[in-house]
Design a protein around this motif. Structure first.
Motif, PDB file in Angstrom:
ATOM      1  N   THR A 106       5.846   2.702  -0.875  1.00 22.06           N
ATOM      2  CA  THR A 106       5.020   1.517  -0.656  1.00 22.06           C
ATOM      3  C   THR A 106       5.452   0.795   0.613  1.00 22.06           C
ATOM      4  N   LYS A 111       6.186   9.714   2.105  1.00 20.68           N
ATOM      5  CA  LYS A 111       5.145  10.022   1.133  1.00 20.68           C
ATOM      6  C   LYS A 111       5.450   9.345  -0.195  1.00 20.68           C
ATOM      7  N   GLY A 112       4.485   8.607  -0.709  1.00 17.77           N
ATOM      8  CA  GLY A 112       4.656   7.920  -1.974  1.00 17.77           C
ATOM      9  C   GLY A 112       5.429   6.624  -1.895  1.00 17.77           C
ATOM     10  N   PRO A 114       1.714  12.700   9.696  1.00 14.26           N
ATOM     11  CA  PRO A 114       2.385  12.648   8.394  1.00 14.26           C
ATOM     12  C   PRO A 114       3.908  12.585   8.540  1.00 14.26           C
ATOM     13  N   GLU A 159       0.852  -1.190   0.000  1.00 13.90           N
ATOM     14  CA  GLU A 159       0.000   0.000   0.000  1.00 13.90           C
ATOM     15  C   GLU A 159       0.888   1.241   0.000  1.00 13.90           C
ATOM     16  N   THR A 160       0.573   2.186  -0.851  1.00 15.14           N
ATOM     17  CA  THR A 160       1.293   3.455  -0.888  1.00 15.14           C
ATOM     18  C   THR A 160       0.604   4.455   0.033  1.00 15.14           C
ATOM     19  N   ASP A 161       1.409   5.220   0.775  1.00 17.66           N
ATOM     20  CA  ASP A 161       0.888   6.210   1.730  1.00 17.66           C
ATOM     21  C   ASP A 161      -0.058   5.550   2.739  1.00 17.66           C
ATOM     22  N   TRP A 162       0.489   4.551   3.435  1.00 25.28           N
ATOM     23  CA  TRP A 162      -0.277   3.837   4.459  1.00 25.28           C
ATOM     24  C   TRP A 162      -0.878   4.823   5.462  1.00 25.28           C
ATOM     25  N   SER A 163      -2.149   4.629   5.803  1.00 26.44           N
ATOM     26  CA  SER A 163      -2.881   5.577   6.656  1.00 26.44           C
ATOM     27  C   SER A 163      -2.764   5.262   8.146  1.00 26.44           C
ATOM     28  N   TYR A 223       8.403  -0.635   5.063  1.00 30.52           N
ATOM     29  CA  TYR A 223       8.452   0.201   3.867  1.00 30.52           C
ATOM     30  C   TYR A 223       9.565  -0.264   2.926  1.00 30.52           C
TER      31      TYR A 223
END
Length: 244
Positions: free
Chosen positions: A185, A182-183, A177, A168-172, A212
């Motif tokens: 995976t 950012k960006g 932040p 997943e990109t930009d895992w929540s 990551y």
């Protein structure tokens, strides 16, 4: 991907994880600091962890862990110094090195006692394991098993069995932040470690993490006996290129 790791300095806030297996431990508070440095011919790591656990009796129990390692980029050499303490000055130390040569992997330790052992010839050291894990994840593999050595189990190799989830990109799931991520995976990874002959299939230790592509861990849950500890990323600094 093989050298996609980024040197970085990260701090993590520690707390009791969900599903804690000890009813006597009521809470935990601590900090973990992790440094990964590019030494041109290898990777140096420095991990420091301090934790205080509260109990129903009102007593606090401390834990301090220090792990300093160096691993060559060609994955043929690994050195480690590991200290486990109780926060009151009492600690045990493990120190040694492992080398791959002539198709053999040999580990030599001088603490806590002098010992030498031969490991399986396909044994991976920690950062080589991380790189291969990320390679498998990027290829869409969901299971990865390897012989693994980091020095925490004396001179024995462990079997590390990983279950890898969808990237997943930009895992929540991060608490705030982090521009450096950012960006990038990341993958949910579950790891089970086995020592010796585990006929019943019960792992000696387990971890779950958010890993990551650049080697940064966003969150980690690990076991201390039957106590689960959760580490959540609190600060992150990617270190400048070493100029190698």
């Amino acid at each position: 991907m093989a050298e996609g790791l980024r040197a970085h300095h990260a701090t993590y806030i520690l707390s009791i994880g969900s599903g804690n297996g000890s009813s006597s431990v009521t809470g935990a508070d601590g900090l973990m600091i992790y440094d990964l440095k590019n030494t041109c011919d290898g990777w140096a790591t420095d991990l420091k962890l301090k934790l205080v656990m509260g109990t129903e009796s009102g007593e606090g129990h401390g834990l301090e862990i220090s792990q300093v390692t160096w691993e060559s980029k060609d994955s043929t050499a690994y050195r480690y110094v590991i200290k486990n303490g109780d926060g009151n000055g009492r600690a045990e130390q493990m120190r040694g090195e492992a080398r791959k040569a002539g198709g053999k992997v040999t580990v030599t330790a001088d603490q806590p006692a002098q010992a030498q052992a031969e490991l399986p010839d396909d044994t991976l050291f920690p950062l080589a394991h991380t790189r291969e894990l990320l390679k498998q994840a990027a290829a869409g593999e969901t299971v990865f098993t390897a012989n693994y050595f980091d020095g925490t189990a004396s001179t024995e190799a462990m079997q590390a069995s990983a279950v890898i989830g969808t990237g997943e990109t930009d895992w929540s799931g991060l608490p705030k932040p982090f521009p450096a991520l950012k960006g990038v995976t990341s993958y949910p990874v579950g790891l089970a470690f086995y020592q010796g002959d585990q006929a019943d299939g019960t792992p000696d230790s387990e971890q779950t993490m958010r890993l990551y592509d650049n080697g940064v861990i966003g969150a980690l849950t690990f076991s201390l006996g039957n106590i689960k500890i959760r580490a959540v990323l609190d600060s992150l600094q990617l270190l400048p290129d070493s100029g190698c």
